[in-house]
Scaffold this motif. Structure first.
Motif, mmCIF file in Angstrom:
data_model
loop_
_atom_site.group_PDB
_atom_site.id
_atom_site.type_symbol
_atom_site.label_atom_id
_atom_site.label_comp_id
_atom_site.label_asym_id
_atom_site.label_seq_id
_atom_site.Cartn_x
_atom_site.Cartn_y
_atom_site.Cartn_z
ATOM 1 N N SER A 104 0.860 -1.181 0.000
ATOM 2 C CA SER A 104 0.000 0.000 0.000
ATOM 3 C C SER A 104 0.893 1.227 0.000
ATOM 4 C CB SER A 104 -0.920 0.020 1.225
ATOM 5 O OG SER A 104 -0.184 0.187 2.428
ATOM 6 N N PHE A 105 0.457 2.245 -0.733
ATOM 7 C CA PHE A 105 1.198 3.512 -0.776
ATOM 8 C C PHE A 105 0.585 4.380 0.315
ATOM 9 C CE2 PHE A 105 3.523 6.175 -4.243
ATOM 10 C CZ PHE A 105 4.303 6.767 -3.266
ATOM 11 N N GLY A 106 1.156 4.254 1.538
ATOM 12 C CA GLY A 106 0.487 4.781 2.708
ATOM 13 C C GLY A 106 0.790 6.210 3.072
ATOM 14 N N ASN A 107 1.672 6.872 2.356
ATOM 15 C CA ASN A 107 1.956 8.273 2.622
ATOM 16 C C ASN A 107 0.857 9.120 1.994
ATOM 17 O OD1 ASN A 107 3.112 10.785 3.053
ATOM 18 N ND2 ASN A 107 5.160 10.152 2.408
ATOM 19 N N THR A 108 0.324 10.069 2.741
ATOM 20 C CA THR A 108 -0.726 10.931 2.177
ATOM 21 C C THR A 108 -0.153 12.108 1.393
ATOM 22 O OG1 THR A 108 -0.868 12.252 4.219
ATOM 23 C CG2 THR A 108 -2.313 10.326 4.036
ATOM 24 N N ILE A 109 1.180 12.145 1.270
ATOM 25 C CA ILE A 109 1.850 13.224 0.535
ATOM 26 C C ILE A 109 2.719 12.571 -0.535
ATOM 27 C CG2 ILE A 109 3.372 15.229 0.726
ATOM 28 C CD1 ILE A 109 2.694 15.117 3.801
ATOM 29 N N LYS A 110 2.248 12.557 -1.779
ATOM 30 C CA LYS A 110 2.926 11.804 -2.835
ATOM 31 C C LYS A 110 3.089 12.655 -4.092
ATOM 32 C CE LYS A 110 -0.434 8.717 -2.576
ATOM 33 N NZ LYS A 110 -1.078 9.155 -1.314
ATOM 34 N N LEU A 161 1.029 11.056 16.975
ATOM 35 C CA LEU A 161 1.379 11.339 15.577
ATOM 36 C C LEU A 161 0.177 11.900 14.805
ATOM 37 C CD1 LEU A 161 3.414 8.080 14.831
ATOM 38 C CD2 LEU A 161 4.337 10.364 15.197
ATOM 39 N N SER A 162 -0.589 12.754 15.405
ATOM 40 C CA SER A 162 -1.840 13.163 14.773
ATOM 41 C C SER A 162 -1.855 14.608 14.304
ATOM 42 C CB SER A 162 -3.010 12.950 15.745
ATOM 43 O OG SER A 162 -3.332 11.594 15.828
ATOM 44 N N ARG A 163 -0.712 15.245 14.120
ATOM 45 C CA ARG A 163 -0.725 16.627 13.675
ATOM 46 C C ARG A 163 -0.496 16.756 12.177
ATOM 47 N NH1 ARG A 163 3.415 20.018 16.483
ATOM 48 N NH2 ARG A 163 2.348 21.670 15.349
ATOM 49 N N LYS A 164 0.489 16.008 11.668
ATOM 50 C CA LYS A 164 0.888 16.212 10.274
ATOM 51 C C LYS A 164 -0.029 15.501 9.298
ATOM 52 C CE LYS A 164 4.897 15.763 7.192
ATOM 53 N NZ LYS A 164 6.308 15.343 7.087
ATOM 54 N N PHE A 165 -0.529 14.334 9.668
ATOM 55 C CA PHE A 165 -1.293 13.507 8.730
ATOM 56 C C PHE A 165 -2.736 13.346 9.197
ATOM 57 C CE2 PHE A 165 3.136 12.032 8.493
ATOM 58 C CZ PHE A 165 3.390 12.290 7.156
#
Length: 392
Positions: A104-110, A161-165
């Protein structure tokens, strides 16, 4: 790491009673630079334990935790899937034999071009948390399955870890509608409870939030199939944690109570799979005091925040140490790295207890460093070498 006649035994006595190949290797060898030693056998055992507890949930190893090719290959052989954050991680996994349907491509910034590459390679599952990212996915991976990451509150993790994503919960319905209108398959939801969530019951408030969103989305007509639990599975850093199997089973029991029979559950352990498999061989470079009246010694290691120990940021992860003088009298120390950067201090707010006999030149072993050390190590800040890695 040959110290003196008593050190190998002292190191073994300080390690867990089960087999610890990395500690044994460090005790038996010399190192001229900081070196991470990782055992594939311990990684495989951790995978088996988590898999037994997770039951039907699929493991997608978070590659960023430790991208050593040998570890990826071991997990491919175990049947693991992989959570990839970049084109480079996708290429790494495919090169070690992973099937694209298990990525899975799990990064929300691609990058748009990286989405297109992944789509062409056969990856069909992508994360998003914004309308702009959904448009990129629709344009470069038409018809792909997407899971939407949501910001969660009340994390009791050591490292939230809930600020950036993630999108705000209030934005989720519109994003799901947009994804569907773009021809994407709204496949599921994801979140991250926070890194190093030491107790399974700490998941409960976050799961309560996500369950409300999940059931509301299904009631609105979205046929959600996937619940991606993300990471958070802990490692031992001195404070007691449940066994991997019982921890994972407790999380899955809490999921079943709140979500019912979810068709597809995914977990993305990184730290919980590899941290305890590896230790770092390091050396004391200097022990000093700032003045005769200084209450704390300063202990400087040949490894610091820029060469692998970045998770000491905010003193969030507190590593344990084995030294040639364990068992003797100890005292509080400020622990720092070797670089000429004043930010390269590991532990000061809560000084660490180390033997009073510790001197420059002493070899030390930093325990349970298999996760987020080699992948955080710089290319050579201040001319100090990046962290070497030996995979057993």
């Amino acid at each position: 790491m040959t110290m003196n006649a008593t050190v190998p035994g002292a190191l073994r006595a300080a390690t867990p009673i089960f087999a610890d190949p990395a500690a044994d290797y460090i005790a038996a060898h010399d190192f001229d630079r900081p070196t991470l030693v990782v055992s594939r056998a311990v990684v495989a055992d951790a995978y088996d334990a988590l898999k037994a507890g997770l039951g039907k949930a699929r493991i997608h190893y978070a590659v960023k935790a430790n991208p050593a090719a040998e570890i990826i290959h071991t997990l491919v052989q175990k049947g693991s899937g992989f959570d990839c954050a970049s084109r480079g991680e996708i290429e790494l996994c495919l090169g070690q034999g992973a099937r694209p349907e298990n990525l899975s491509f799990g990064n929300t910034i691609k990058r748009a071009s990286d989405i297109a590459f992944a789509h062409e390679a056969g990856v069909t599952l992508f994360a998003a948390d914004s309308d702009a990212e959904l448009h990129k996915i629709a344009a470069n991976a038409p018809g792909a399955r997407v899971y939407l990451r949501v910001i969660v509150e009340n994390s009791m993790a050591d490292w939230p870890l809930s600020r950036k994503f993630g999108c705000a919960p209030v934005a989720l319905p519109a994003l799901m509608d947009l994804a569907a209108s773009l021809g994407l398959v709204v496949y599921g939801l994801s979140f991250h409870v926070g890194s190093q969530t030491r107790r399974a019951e700490f998941w409960h408030p976050v799961l309560d939030q996500m369950a409300g969103l999940w059931h509301a989305a299904r009631a609105a007509g979205h046929d959600l199939q996937l619940l991606n639990l993300g990471g958070g599975f802990p490692a031992f850093y001195g404070e007691a944690v449940q066994t991997k199997r019982s921890y994972a089973a407790a999380v899955m029991e809490a999921v079943a109570e709140r979500f019912g029979d979810v068709p597809d559950v995914m977990a993305e352990p990184g730290r919980g799979l590899v941290a305890e498999a590896g230790h770092i061989a390091a050396e004391v470079m200097l022990v000093s005091r700032k003045s005769d009246a200084d209450m704390h010694r300063w202990v400087y290691l040949d490894i610091g925040r820029f060469s692998g120990l970045a998770e000491t940021e905010g003193e969030a992860i507190r590593y344990q140490f084995a030294t040639p003088h364990d068992g003797g009298a100890t005292g509080p120390c400020v622990l720092a790295g070797p670089s000429c950067d004043s930010a390269d201090i590991l532990y000061e707010r809560a000084p660490i207890q180390l033997p009073l006999a510790l001197r420059d030149g002493d070899k030390v072993m930093i325990r349970n460093c298999g996760a987020y050390t080699s992948s955080y190590s710089s290319v050579g800040f201040n001319g100090f070498p990046p962290l070497d890695v030996i995979v057993l």
